[in-house]
Structure formats: structure tokens, C-alpha cells
Design an enzyme around this catalytic site. Structure first.
Site, PDB file in Angstrom:
ATOM      1  CB  SER A   1      -8.080   3.830   2.613  1.00 50.92           C
ATOM      2  OG  SER A   1      -7.271   3.185   3.576  1.00 50.92           O
TER       3      SER A   1
ATOM      4  CE  LYS B   1      -3.932   2.016   2.543  1.00 54.85           C
ATOM      5  NZ  LYS B   1      -4.827   1.888   3.715  1.00 54.85           N
TER       6      LYS B   1
ATOM      7  CB  SER C   1      -8.444   1.087   5.601  1.00 59.85           C
ATOM      8  OG  SER C   1      -9.082   2.340   5.505  1.00 59.85           O
TER       9      SER C   1
END
Lengths: 95, 491
Positions: free
Chosen positions: B155, B80, B179
Site C-alpha cells: 500500500s 505516507k 506494504s
């Protein structure tokens, strides 16, 4: 909860953010809607409840006061938008 | 035989161990798959193709000499875009950090590197992990591989979509209010948020420090166990990391959950707005758990309806403080101004996107004189009540099962103009972060053709029970083997 233009300006100043006139209404509307929603916490009686800041009992770990990792200045400055030698350059702050 | 890109981490590791594939082939298969489908999915922000192949080739040489570092040596993973490394740029999908390459490495990345794993590239996310759809990325939206007109969740939407599209066997995400679990649910993959402090946050760009936690997104529960075993553990560089021994998570996957007491909080199942297809898939999943010997325990978590409110006060307060470091001085974007203050204003106003500004303002309000007690302190008190809710529940059960989200993936654009509606999509995940508990989401069927997630929540540090239950469930149902059809399939 009503925020209003004056408080919006104050908060924006504290956060160092500027909003165009076209953005202000929307931002105000969103903030007020969110604060209305979180207002539901008032339904809960928390007078005797301690706040949680830390989830688990962690004590600050101690270690010997010995230099371990050092980031050389040139590496630390590599991402800076502007620097001279080993100093960050910013607009003049003193007249 | 399956194509290499279709394999999970454990299967790929076995394949390489048997000599059926080299590390270069394993990494190459991921890169080829990305090349074939990522123009549709948009999961990746950057790729380090040459470096990854070079590292894979070094891994092959090490293996040939019998010097492999373990079962994951030479296998690819995705990162990420909020975990820093000198090996690639980290931007948190924000304009304000574009081009930033940190001079140090996040502990989780150092641990995976030590295990010999190869970072393939960085994945898309909502800017600074603020969002539930990946649409707050300043770079591009990511699309849900099950329906390219829908969001992947957020996210960690890029990481979840990359796993669902089988572009990479494992990806790292971070979870502040859901997330990892929410995009895992919307993309039909496994996503694990460990106990707060189980995994080091050193080198994770801070959003809300008392809630943030790093975890894996994977094809299977076994792969999540494998990866957690590498990244978990105390880190002197993160004083909130827990000093608890790290069990061998894979050895806990016995396949048996007979006698396990599964708590079913009625607030999650009777929630208004729960999608009927999601409810149906959940009911079937609970029946499966019972067939496997689990004992259902009906219970109540009455604070559930207050969790979102407490969460958005705490996370915005912490974010407004954490994000004050982006000032155009030390790294990232600088937009010049006549004075220092002008430069701050210009830089931050131009560098941050709308949702980030909204949360900074809200957090500034929450922490400001006159409102602190009514909002921030109140939220912290409610946080205590949420923890107590879970403590009481865990006296009667060993894990808690719930839907991960109220409904499946929604169309791109549907909620972008309504921040509150977007926040409410996290209604089933945020209380877990407030209490610091471990939780995971596993695929448990479909609503229409879209994946549905089953969330399991455990006691602090009881990832072994969660992983064992998830593994038993998936091995029985096989839902984790469902793969979306993408037209660019490399076959």
C-alpha cells in the site's frame, strides 16, 4: 464456505455497513471465494498449538499516575463534524 | 556532477555539509522535481511547499551558527498519508477521513523533526493501507515510474514511486503484510520493515495492530540505516515498542558478508507462478552474494503456503475492530441520518471504499460467535507455527533471502476485480509480519524492463545484519543507482 444473503445482512448490520442491491452479489462472491481459500488452514493439525496474540514478551509498562499531556477540549473537537461547547453533537438517542 | 534531486539522503547530507548546497536548495530541488514529474507519477497527495522552504531556511540559519542538529538537519522527506501530524491533513487516502488534521504528532515524525528534517508532504496509498497496488486510493491511482501504465505496488505505493522518481530522498511507509517491501520491489528502491516494536506506532493510523510497523523507503541501504537510527527506539506512548538499545546502524555497514549463512527456502523459489525473469534476476543475485563470501544454505519453510490465509484472517479481524472508530462523530466525514444508527450506516457506507468494506465484513465474520474458533483462533495457532518455522530456519542461517514478489509490476486495472489474486501478490511478504521479523527489499535487476526485488529476512532486532548484507550487495551491483527515465526531467 457459503455465506448467503441472511448472514451477509447480519454481518453488515454488526459492522454498520449498508450495501446496495447492485453490490451484494459481488460482495458475497468475493467473501465466499476468500473463505474457500482460507479453508486450507484445516489441513493443519493445530490441536496442541497455542495461539500467538503477542509476538514478544512485553509486559504492560507502568508509570506514575500523574497527568502528563492534556489535549484542550477545543483542540480535541476541532475535527468533529458537529459540536457545541465541549460536547459532540449526535442525533437524538432518547425519545 | 549530479543534480541535487538525484542524490540520496547520505549524499545530500554530505553535499550540504561541504557547503555545496543549502538546505533551501535541497528542499527546493525536491519541490522542483515534484513539480516536474508528479503530474505523471501521482505519488503525492499534499505538499507543504512554503512551510517546507521556511523550515529549510531556518535550518540554514541554524547551520550558519553551527547549531545544526545532526547530519539530516534541513533535508526533506515524504510521509505516507497514514501518519498524523498537526502540520498537515491525514486521510489514509479515504473519503471518511478527508480534511482531518490531528491535534498530535506521530512519534516517528516528532523524531525526524527533532533531527531537523523537513516534511515535504504526504504520499498516496491504498485506502487504510489495504491493498497491493495503490489503486484502492479514494483520491487517485499512483503510477509506476518505470512504466506509467503499471501499478507501483502498495500500500505504500506513493512513497515507493516518489523515491523511484527521485522526487524526494527518503519517504516513510508502513508495512502490515508487505506494504513497504512489495512497492519497493515493484519500483526498484530499498524498503525496510523493521522488527515489530522496533519503531513506535504512536500516531500511525491503525490497520492491524499486531502486524503494523513503520519503516523507510530509500535510494540505498545506507540511507535506510541512517533513517532507522533516527526513528527506532522505545516510546512510552506505544506499549508494544521494544525497550532494546538502538545500535548505530550505519557503523555496521562494513561491506563484508564473508561467512554469512544465507538461507534459501525452497518454497519461495519453487513457487508456482514465479515469473521466469524474476527467477533469473534472483539466481544472479544469489550468485553475487556467494561471490561476496556468503554461504548458501538450502532450507524449507513449509508453512509458507498457509501464511496468506492466516494473515488475511488476522488482519481483517483486527481491522474490523480498529475501523469501528470511524462513525461520523469525532472526526472526518459525517453523512446525516434520522437516528444515530442511520448516521453511522450512512457515514460508513459512503465513507469507506469497496476493499475496506470487504475486509471489515470478513473481519466481522471471523470474530463473530460460532466462527471465532474455526477461523480467528485457528489463524493465531497457525501464526505460532509460522514463527516456529522461522526459528528453526534461523538455527541454520543468519538471514533468509527470497524474491520479494512473485513477479514485477502489473498493468493498472488488471487485478482490481479479483481481490484474491491481489491478496496472493503478497505471498512472499506476509509470513514475515506474522512472525514479527525485520525484512527489507533491495533492487536486484530486471524482468524485462521492470525492477525485481530481493527480500532479506533477519532474526528479531537483527536489522544490522540485513542492512550490512543489503549494502554490500548494492555497492557491488549498483542496482540502486538505476533510475527510470521520465519525460519531465528537470535538467
Amino acid at each position: 464456505m457459503k455465506i448467503g444473503q441472511r448472514l451477509l445482512d447480519e454481518l453488515a448490520m454488526l459492522a454498520r455497513l449498508r450495501f446496495e442491491d447492485s453490490e451484494r452479489e459481488g460482495m458475497l462472491r468475493d467473501l465466499e471465494a476468500i473463505l474457500d481459500y482460507v479453508g486450507k488452514l484445516e489441513e493443519l493439525d493445530t490441536r496442541e498449538v497455542p495461539p500467538t496474540a503477542h509476538l514478544f514478551d512485553v509486559t504492560t509498562p507502568m508509570r506514575e499516575d500523574r497527568v502528563e499531556r492534556v489535549l484542550p477540549a477545543d483542540e480535541a473537537l476541532r475535527n468533529a463534524p458537529e459540536y457545541e461547547g465541549t460536547a459532540l453533537v449526535v442525533p437524538k438517542v432518547l425519545e | 556532477m549530479s543534480e541535487l534531486w538525484q542524490l540520496g539522503l547520505d549524499e545530500l547530507s554530505a553535499c550540504v555539509a561541504r557547503g555545496e548546497a543549502s538546505c533551501v536548495e535541497a528542499v527546493g530541488a525536491s519541490l522542483d522535481r515534484v513539480a516536474a514529474v508528479d503530474d505523471q507519477v501521482g505519488a503525492f497527495l499534499s505538499l507543504r511547499s512554503e512551510a517546507a522552504l521556511r523550515e529549510a531556511s531556518e535550518a540554514d540559519r541554524a547551520r550558519a551558527k553551527g547549531a545544526e542538529r545532526g547530519p539530516l538537519h534541513g533535508l526533506p522527506f515524504a510521509v505516507k498519508d497514514n501518519l498524523v501530524s498537526p502540520d498537515f491533513e491525514t486521510s489514509c487516502a479515504s473519503r471518511i477521513l478527508r480534511g482531518m488534521r490531528a491535534p498530535y504528532e506521530a512519534t516517528v515524525l516528532a523524531r525526524l523533526r527533532k533531527a531537523g528534517m523537513v516534511a515535504l508532504g504526504t504520499t498516496n496509498m491504498d485506502e487504510f493501507a489495504m491493498g497491493s497496488s495503490c489503486e484502492n486510493s479514494s483520491v487517485k491511482p499512483t503510477r509506476n515510474p518505470w512504466d506509467l501504465a503499471r501499478v507501483p505496488g502498495g500500500s505504500s505505493g506513493g512513497s515507493a514511486a516518489a523515491i523511484a522518481a527521485r522526487e524526494v530522498p527518503v519517504a516513510l511507509g508502513s508495512d502490515t503484510g508487505g506494504s513497504i517491501r512489495q512497492p519497493a520491489a515493484l519500483c526498484g528502491v530499498v524498503g525496510l520493515k523493521p522488527t515489530y516494536g522496533r519503531v513506535s506506532r504512536y500516531g500511525l493510523v491503525a490497520f492491524a495492530s499486531s502486524l503494523d510497523q513503520v519503516g523507510p523507503l530509500t535510494h540505498s541501504a545506507r540511507d535506510a540505516a541512517l533513517l532507522l537510527g533516527v526513528i527506532a527506539g522505545n516510546d512510552p506512548l506505544d506499549s508494544t515498542s521494544l525497550d532494546a538499545p538502538v545500535p548505530d546502524y550505519t557503523s555496521e555497514l562494513s561491506g563484508s558478508i564473508a561467512g554469512l549463512r544465507v538461507g534459501l527456502p525452497r518454497e519461495f523459489f519453487d513457487a508456482k507462478g514465479l515469473d521466469p525473469g524474476t527467477r533469473e534476476a534472483l539466481d544472479a543475485a544469489l550468485a553475487t552474494l556467494e561471490e561476496l563470501g556468503a554461504i548458501p544454505v538450502e532450507l524449507s519453510l513449509p508453512l509458507t503456503e498457509y501464511a496468506i490465509a492466516a494473515y488475511y484472517l488476522i488482519c481483517t479481524a483486527e481491522a474490523s475492530s480498529n475501523l469501528s472508530r470511524y462513525d461520523g462523530v469525532k472526526y472526518g466525514l459525517r453523512v446525516p441520518g434520522d437516528s444515530l444508527d442511520e448516521m453511522y450506516l450512512n457515514t460508513r457506507s459512503s465513507g469507506f471504499g469497496g476493499e475496506v468494506k470487504r475486509r471489515i465484513l470478513l473481519g466481522t465474520f471471523v470474530l463473530s460467535a460460532g466462527y471465532y474458533d474455526a477461523y480467528y483462533r485457528k489463524a493465531q495457532q497457525v501464526r505460532t507455527l509460522v514463527r516456529r518455522d522461522f526459528e528453526a530456519a534461523f538455527e541454520r542461517c543468519d538471514l533468509i533471502a527470497t524474491p520479494t514478489t512473485p513477479g514485477p509490476a502489473w498493468p493498472l486495472g488488471e487485478r482490481v476485480d479479483d481481490p484474491l489474486a491481489m491478496y496472493l501478490s503478497d505471498v512472499f511478504t506476509v509470513s514475515v509480519n506474522l512472525a514479527g521479523l525485520p525484512a527489507l527489499s533491495v533492487p536486484c535487476g530486471r524482468s524485462g524492463r521492470l525492477p525485481v526485488g530481493l527480500q532479506m529476512i533477519g532474526r528479531p532486532l537483527d536489522e544490522p545484519t540485513l542492512l550490512r548484507a543489503a549494502d554490500a550487495f548494492l555497492e557491488r551491483t549498483g542496482f540502486h543507482r538505476d533510475v527510470p527515465e521520465l519525460s519531465g526531467t528537470t535538467a
